[in-house]
Design a protein around this motif. Structure first.
Motif, PDB file in Angstrom:
ATOM      1  N   LEU A  81       0.807  -1.216   0.000  1.00 32.54           N
ATOM      2  CA  LEU A  81       0.000   0.000   0.000  1.00 32.54           C
ATOM      3  C   LEU A  81       0.843   1.270   0.000  1.00 32.54           C
ATOM      4  O   LEU A  81       0.311   2.368  -0.149  1.00 32.54           O
ATOM      5  CB  LEU A  81      -0.951  -0.003   1.192  1.00 32.54           C
ATOM      6  CG  LEU A  81      -1.982  -1.136   1.198  1.00 32.54           C
ATOM      7  CD1 LEU A  81      -2.858  -1.048   2.445  1.00 32.54           C
ATOM      8  CD2 LEU A  81      -2.846  -1.099  -0.058  1.00 32.54           C
ATOM      9  N   GLU A  82       2.150   1.131   0.143  1.00 32.30           N
ATOM     10  CA  GLU A  82       3.029   2.302   0.144  1.00 32.30           C
ATOM     11  C   GLU A  82       3.294   2.758  -1.283  1.00 32.30           C
ATOM     12  O   GLU A  82       3.588   1.951  -2.160  1.00 32.30           O
ATOM     13  CB  GLU A  82       4.349   1.966   0.834  1.00 32.30           C
ATOM     14  CG  GLU A  82       4.215   1.623   2.306  1.00 32.30           C
ATOM     15  CD  GLU A  82       5.545   1.246   2.926  1.00 32.30           C
ATOM     16  OE1 GLU A  82       6.579   1.351   2.225  1.00 32.30           O
ATOM     17  OE2 GLU A  82       5.563   0.831   4.095  1.00 32.30           O
ATOM     18  N   ARG A  83       3.179   4.051  -1.540  1.00 30.73           N
ATOM     19  CA  ARG A  83       3.490   4.629  -2.849  1.00 30.73           C
ATOM     20  C   ARG A  83       4.917   5.172  -2.782  1.00 30.73           C
ATOM     21  O   ARG A  83       5.146   6.325  -2.453  1.00 30.73           O
ATOM     22  CB  ARG A  83       2.513   5.736  -3.218  1.00 30.73           C
ATOM     23  CG  ARG A  83       1.034   5.356  -3.226  1.00 30.73           C
ATOM     24  CD  ARG A  83       0.693   4.319  -4.266  1.00 30.73           C
ATOM     25  NE  ARG A  83       0.729   2.965  -3.709  1.00 30.73           N
ATOM     26  CZ  ARG A  83       0.461   1.888  -4.428  1.00 30.73           C
ATOM     27  NH1 ARG A  83       0.167   1.989  -5.714  1.00 30.73           N
ATOM     28  NH2 ARG A  83       0.498   0.692  -3.879  1.00 30.73           N
ATOM     29  N   THR A  84       5.868   4.342  -3.082  1.00 31.91           N
ATOM     30  CA  THR A  84       7.282   4.702  -2.931  1.00 31.91           C
ATOM     31  C   THR A  84       7.922   5.194  -4.221  1.00 31.91           C
ATOM     32  O   THR A  84       9.019   5.745  -4.183  1.00 31.91           O
ATOM     33  CB  THR A  84       8.069   3.481  -2.430  1.00 31.91           C
ATOM     34  OG1 THR A  84       7.816   2.373  -3.304  1.00 31.91           O
ATOM     35  CG2 THR A  84       7.651   3.112  -1.013  1.00 31.91           C
ATOM     36  N   HIS A  85       7.258   4.980  -5.365  1.00 28.75           N
ATOM     37  CA  HIS A  85       7.816   5.356  -6.663  1.00 28.75           C
ATOM     38  C   HIS A  85       6.730   6.094  -7.451  1.00 28.75           C
ATOM     39  O   HIS A  85       6.038   5.508  -8.274  1.00 28.75           O
ATOM     40  CB  HIS A  85       8.304   4.128  -7.423  1.00 28.75           C
ATOM     41  CG  HIS A  85       9.425   3.404  -6.744  1.00 28.75           C
ATOM     42  ND1 HIS A  85       9.234   2.591  -5.636  1.00 28.75           N
ATOM     43  CD2 HIS A  85      10.758   3.398  -6.987  1.00 28.75           C
ATOM     44  CE1 HIS A  85      10.409   2.101  -5.246  1.00 28.75           C
ATOM     45  NE2 HIS A  85      11.340   2.581  -6.052  1.00 28.75           N
ATOM     46  N   GLU A  86       6.594   7.383  -7.153  1.00 30.14           N
ATOM     47  CA  GLU A  86       5.523   8.195  -7.730  1.00 30.14           C
ATOM     48  C   GLU A  86       4.174   7.568  -7.387  1.00 30.14           C
ATOM     49  O   GLU A  86       3.791   7.535  -6.231  1.00 30.14           O
ATOM     50  CB  GLU A  86       5.736   8.381  -9.239  1.00 30.14           C
ATOM     51  CG  GLU A  86       7.028   9.133  -9.563  1.00 30.14           C
ATOM     52  CD  GLU A  86       7.187   9.435 -11.032  1.00 30.14           C
ATOM     53  OE1 GLU A  86       6.171   9.531 -11.750  1.00 30.14           O
ATOM     54  OE2 GLU A  86       8.353   9.592 -11.470  1.00 30.14           O
ATOM     55  N   ASP A  87       3.477   6.991  -8.379  1.00 33.66           N
ATOM     56  CA  ASP A  87       2.146   6.430  -8.120  1.00 33.66           C
ATOM     57  C   ASP A  87       2.170   4.931  -7.834  1.00 33.66           C
ATOM     58  O   ASP A  87       1.123   4.302  -7.753  1.00 33.66           O
ATOM     59  CB  ASP A  87       1.227   6.703  -9.315  1.00 33.66           C
ATOM     60  CG  ASP A  87       1.801   6.174 -10.628  1.00 33.66           C
ATOM     61  OD1 ASP A  87       2.985   5.769 -10.661  1.00 33.66           O
ATOM     62  OD2 ASP A  87       1.069   6.188 -11.635  1.00 33.66           O
ATOM     63  N   ALA A  88       3.347   4.339  -7.684  1.00 33.30           N
ATOM     64  CA  ALA A  88       3.487   2.880  -7.600  1.00 33.30           C
ATOM     65  C   ALA A  88       4.230   2.459  -6.343  1.00 33.30           C
ATOM     66  O   ALA A  88       4.952   3.255  -5.725  1.00 33.30           O
ATOM     67  CB  ALA A  88       4.234   2.359  -8.827  1.00 33.30           C
TER      68      ALA A  88
END
Length: 260
Positions: A80-87
């Motif tokens: 659930l973490e958005r670590t790369h822009e929207d991903a």
């Protein structure tokens, strides 16, 4: 142990999955290495990228032993973490290749299953060996595709075929994958074909190629008005530029263009 190698030659980046003894299955270290390789290539001066897997298969998908360890450690919260822009990190395995500003060509052989198929879908173009088999494999393990597949698959194939592949997890051969839009072409030697195509692309105007990739990406996700405006804006930046002038001169003189 290295999971991915990146080599540069003649303006082409060659990115190789190097876990051939494990059919290039995706463990956490390999996932991180693939994303790092994509980021490195994106920051380079490469004009085209060839993505391949060593050994008998391109990538057999998620290393299930690794997945078990991830689940046991509570690592599923990372989804659930958005670590790369929207991903998240796992989605970025595929999407990082769409973020690379130049065309990416995947050379496929053997298995391209689950996460391996989604990785291949991140490329602009896929050239498959006749023995290639692809599968939306996740349902076999009681899961759904979650590595960018549901962004990429609906752009390539019709809904009923996508649903059948997703619901059944059955592998399909290269000819069926071609008919359904999952691969671009079939070649007895996909790596040679991919390198030749990359060389051809690398010989085109770098600024025009990058503009074309930006425009195609936008056209696949935006409406008519946005796409028409983007066409005009991209073209306005190209017309009369040094690279476009060189292309015209090279065509008039019957020679290959030279870009600085």
């Amino acid at each position: 142990m290295a999971r991915v190698s990146v080599e540069y030659q003649d303006n082409i980046a060659r990115v190789t999955l190097t876990r051939g003894d494990k059919m290039n299955a995706l463990d956490k270290a390999m996932i991180e290495a693939i994303v790092s390789a994509g980021q490195e290539v994106a920051a380079s001066d490469a004009r085209a990228v060839v993505l391949l897997g060593e050994g008998k298969s391109f990538c057999a998908g998620l290393d299930m032993a690794s997945f078990g360890a991830l689940a046991a450690s509570g690592g599923v919260e990372q989804l659930l973490e958005r670590t790369h822009e929207d991903a998240n990190l796992f989605q970025e395995v595929a999407l990082v290749w769409r973020r690379v500003k130049v065309p990416v060509i995947a050379a496929l052989q053997g298995a391209a299953y689950g996460g391996g198929l989604q990785l291949a879908l991140g490329a602009d173009i896929r050239i498959a060996a006749p023995d290639t088999k692809v599968s939306v494999m996740e349902m076999k393990w009681g899961l759904i595709p979650d590595m960018g597949g549901m962004v990429l698959l609906p752009q390539l194939m019709r809904s009923d075929a996508l649903r059948q592949m997703t619901y059944t997890a059955r592998p399909v051969d290269a000819n069926q994958a071609l008919a359904w839009g999952l691969v671009t072409s079939i070649s007895e030697d996909p790596l040679t074909a991919a390198l030749a195509l990359a060389e051809e692309i690398a010989g085109k105007s770098p600024s025009a190629i990058r503009a074309a990739k930006r425009l195609i990406d936008l056209a696949e996700s935006h409406g008519r008005q946005d796409v028409l405006l983007a066409e005009s804006a991209e073209q306005a930046k190209l017309i009369g530029g040094a690279e476009q002038v060189e292309v015209i001169a090279a065509n008039m003189q019957g020679r290959a263009p030279v870009f600085k």
